[in-house]
Design an enzyme around this catalytic site. Structure first.
Site: not given
Ligand SMILES: Cc1cc2nc3c(=O)[nH]c(=O)nc-3n(C[C@H](O)[C@H](O)[C@H](O)COP(=O)(O)O)c2cc1C
Length: 226
Positions: A197-199
């Protein structure tokens, strides 16, 4: 935008608790893992490919890829032509940034700092280990300068080959004066690890005092937002 592929990065991440004691140990660990993965799965070609960014005297940026040839407490190092565009830019400003990227592992390392010239002894030690043809090319090519065509380049190669014939000895081709390399004396090393999630994880090792990449006391760890 239609047709854009979104790949979720399912990497392992990097937690503060898992960081090695020194920046050198951490980078060396990731590099070894990238090389091992290339040997096993073949999906990390040229794990030592190092993007090197410089700026010229007018502040105009430039970037190119070299191979990481040295890594120790003094920083990452590479060999090149000392008259090349990169060397001229480095000599003008001293500033350099560099990155290693292993996309299939969702990992990247960024170095920022000041370039220092490799010592002539280490350059000579490295040069003799190169294949004869590469050593001849170091004489034949004046990197980054214009050439009228391939034929002129090959004529220069043939001239150097005739001057320094292959005798099978490491000493048959002397080190050209204009051939050498640079090392990045780092003030910052960032470790990026892609996650879902692009985290992503971004751990930054920032210089807080004198000492090499192998001196834990010289570095503090910060986390940056992804
Ligand atoms: C995978 C790869 C490895 C390279 N390794 C080197 C290297 O170790 N040293 C070098 O001078 N150029 C290397 N090059 C060529 C550079 O990318 C570049 O063309 C050259 O250094 C001239 O750059 P400059 O004109 O900005 O100085 C490599 C290119 C690639 C794609």
């Amino acid at each position: 935008m239609s047709g854009v592929v979104h790949t979720d990065y399912s990497g392992d991440g990097l937690d503060e608790s898992a960081l090695a004691a020194t920046p050198l140990e951490q980078v060396a660990r990731w590099l070894a893992e990238a090389e091992a993965r290339q040997a096993e799965r073949g999906d990390v070609p040229e794990p030592r490919a190092l993007s090197v960014a410089t700026v010229d005297r007018a502040g105009r940026p430039n970037v190119r890829t070299v191979l990481l040839r040295f890594l120790d407490g003094r920083g990452p190092g590479f060999v090149t032509d000392l008259g090349s565009a990169k060397s001229v830019e480095i000599s003008a400003t001293g500033g350099v940034a560099a990155s290693l990227t292993w996309p299939s592992m969702y990992r990247s390392v960024r170095f920022r700092g000041t370039a220092t010239a490799l010592g002539r002894d280490e350059v000579a030690d490295y040069f003799v280990a190169r294949p004869w043809g590469s050593r001849i090319s170091a004489w034949a090519s004046h990197q980054s300068r214009p050439v009228r065509g391939r034929a002129e380049l090959e004529a220069a190669y043939a001239g150097a080959a005739a001057r320094f014939p292959d005798t099978g000895s490491p000493d048959d081709v002397p080190v050209p004066d204009g051939w050498g390399g640079w090392r990045v004396a780092c003030d910052e090393v960032e470790l990026w690890a892609g996650r879902r999630d692009r985290l992503h994880d971004r751990l930054v090792l920032a210089r807080v005092g004198p000492g090499g990449l192998d001196d834990a006391a010289a570095w503090a760890v910060h986390r940056r937002q992804p």
